[in-house]
Design a protein around this motif. Structure first.
Motif, mmCIF file in Angstrom:
data_model
loop_
_atom_site.group_PDB
_atom_site.id
_atom_site.type_symbol
_atom_site.label_atom_id
_atom_site.label_comp_id
_atom_site.label_asym_id
_atom_site.label_seq_id
_atom_site.Cartn_x
_atom_site.Cartn_y
_atom_site.Cartn_z
ATOM 1 N N SER A 9 12.630 23.543 88.100
ATOM 2 C CA SER A 9 13.396 23.967 86.920
ATOM 3 C C SER A 9 14.882 24.134 87.220
ATOM 4 C CB SER A 9 12.816 25.255 86.342
ATOM 5 O OG SER A 9 12.990 26.317 87.247
ATOM 6 N N LEU A 12 16.793 21.459 85.352
ATOM 7 C CA LEU A 12 16.679 21.335 83.892
ATOM 8 C C LEU A 12 18.010 21.397 83.146
ATOM 9 C CD1 LEU A 12 13.343 23.209 83.123
ATOM 10 C CD2 LEU A 12 13.752 20.781 83.535
ATOM 11 N N LYS A 15 20.695 17.685 81.786
ATOM 12 C CA LYS A 15 19.957 16.868 80.807
ATOM 13 C C LYS A 15 20.191 15.367 80.967
ATOM 14 C CE LYS A 15 18.271 20.318 78.367
ATOM 15 N NZ LYS A 15 16.954 20.743 78.683
ATOM 16 N N LYS A 38 7.877 20.063 85.471
ATOM 17 C CA LYS A 38 9.047 20.499 84.695
ATOM 18 C C LYS A 38 10.094 19.390 84.607
ATOM 19 C CE LYS A 38 7.864 24.707 83.700
ATOM 20 N NZ LYS A 38 7.576 25.094 82.348
ATOM 21 N N SER A 40 9.648 16.565 83.715
ATOM 22 C CA SER A 40 9.367 15.744 82.530
ATOM 23 C C SER A 40 10.330 16.083 81.384
ATOM 24 C CB SER A 40 7.923 15.912 82.083
ATOM 25 O OG SER A 40 7.700 17.230 81.640
ATOM 26 N N HIS A 41 10.975 17.247 81.458
ATOM 27 C CA HIS A 41 11.958 17.632 80.445
ATOM 28 C C HIS A 41 13.276 16.884 80.619
ATOM 29 C CE1 HIS A 41 9.375 20.779 78.910
ATOM 30 N NE2 HIS A 41 9.201 21.221 80.149
ATOM 31 N N THR A 43 14.583 13.817 80.237
ATOM 32 C CA THR A 43 14.174 12.569 79.576
ATOM 33 C C THR A 43 14.996 11.349 79.984
ATOM 34 O OG1 THR A 43 15.539 13.137 77.671
ATOM 35 C CG2 THR A 43 13.211 13.783 77.596
#
Length: 187
Positions: A9, A12, A15, A38, A40-41, A43
């Motif tokens: 994380s 994260l 982006k 995590k 997978s967030h 993109t």
């Protein structure tokens, strides 16, 4: 054993991150709540390099949730004591290149954890590097459902003389332009 658990994380907030190189960090696992899934967030993440870390096949199935990945690099260390791979790998639909080298793997369950040795296969996978493992001739039947495969590296494996031609002809040979099995230990 040396190493540390990674908190995915931490990335994260980035982006737009497209390439994440975590090789040679002595990662031995992932924090329970903030594991690799995590990622997978993210993109936009296209390339993930986990080379030279101790990667357990349980972690491999977590990678299945990163659907944006196009290139996945894993090599040198893996705990192959885990014998059951997951046949369901919903993500990785964009995966084009997979490097799974130097593990000494002889069990296709590791490939199953990534959705390779299943009837689902990886329809977009173009390049598959499986060198320096302990696969034998049975590997060919496990790779039938890879219609986009153009490069397959099986060097330094244990490919024997008993290759079932129907395993190659039924899908794999027509797709693969290069099948380097030279330098394999021929039994």
């Amino acid at each position: 054993m040396y190493g540390w658990n990674f908190n995915a994380s931490l990335f994260l907030p980035f982006k737009s991150l497209q390439v994440l190189i975590l090789s040679q960090n002595y990662i031995t696992g992932w924090t329970k709540i903030e594991g690799i899934d995590k990622l997978s967030h993210l993109t936009n993440l296209k390339v993930l390099d986990l080379q030279y870390n101790l990667v357990h096949p349980n972690v491999l199935s977590s990678l299945c949730w990163i659907s944006s990945l196009e290139v996945l690099r894993l090599s040198t260390y893996v705990d192959t004591s885990y014998s059951k791979g997951s046949a369901k790998c919903p993500g990785l639909s964009n995966l084009r290149v997979l490097l799974l080298e130097g593990y000494g793997i002889n069990d296709i369950s590791v490939l199953s954890a990534l959705g390779l040795a299943t009837h689902i296969g990886r329809k977009n996978l173009e390049k598959l590097y499986l060198s320096e493992n302990s696969f034998n001739s049975n590997i060919f039947s496990s790779l039938k459902d890879l219609p986009s495969l153009t490069h397959l590296d099986l060097s330094y494996n244990e490919i024997d003389e008993n290759i079932e031609m129907s395993d190659i002809v039924d899908g794999l040979l027509y797709a693969a332009e290069v099948i380097p099995v030279s330098k394999s230990h021929v039994i």
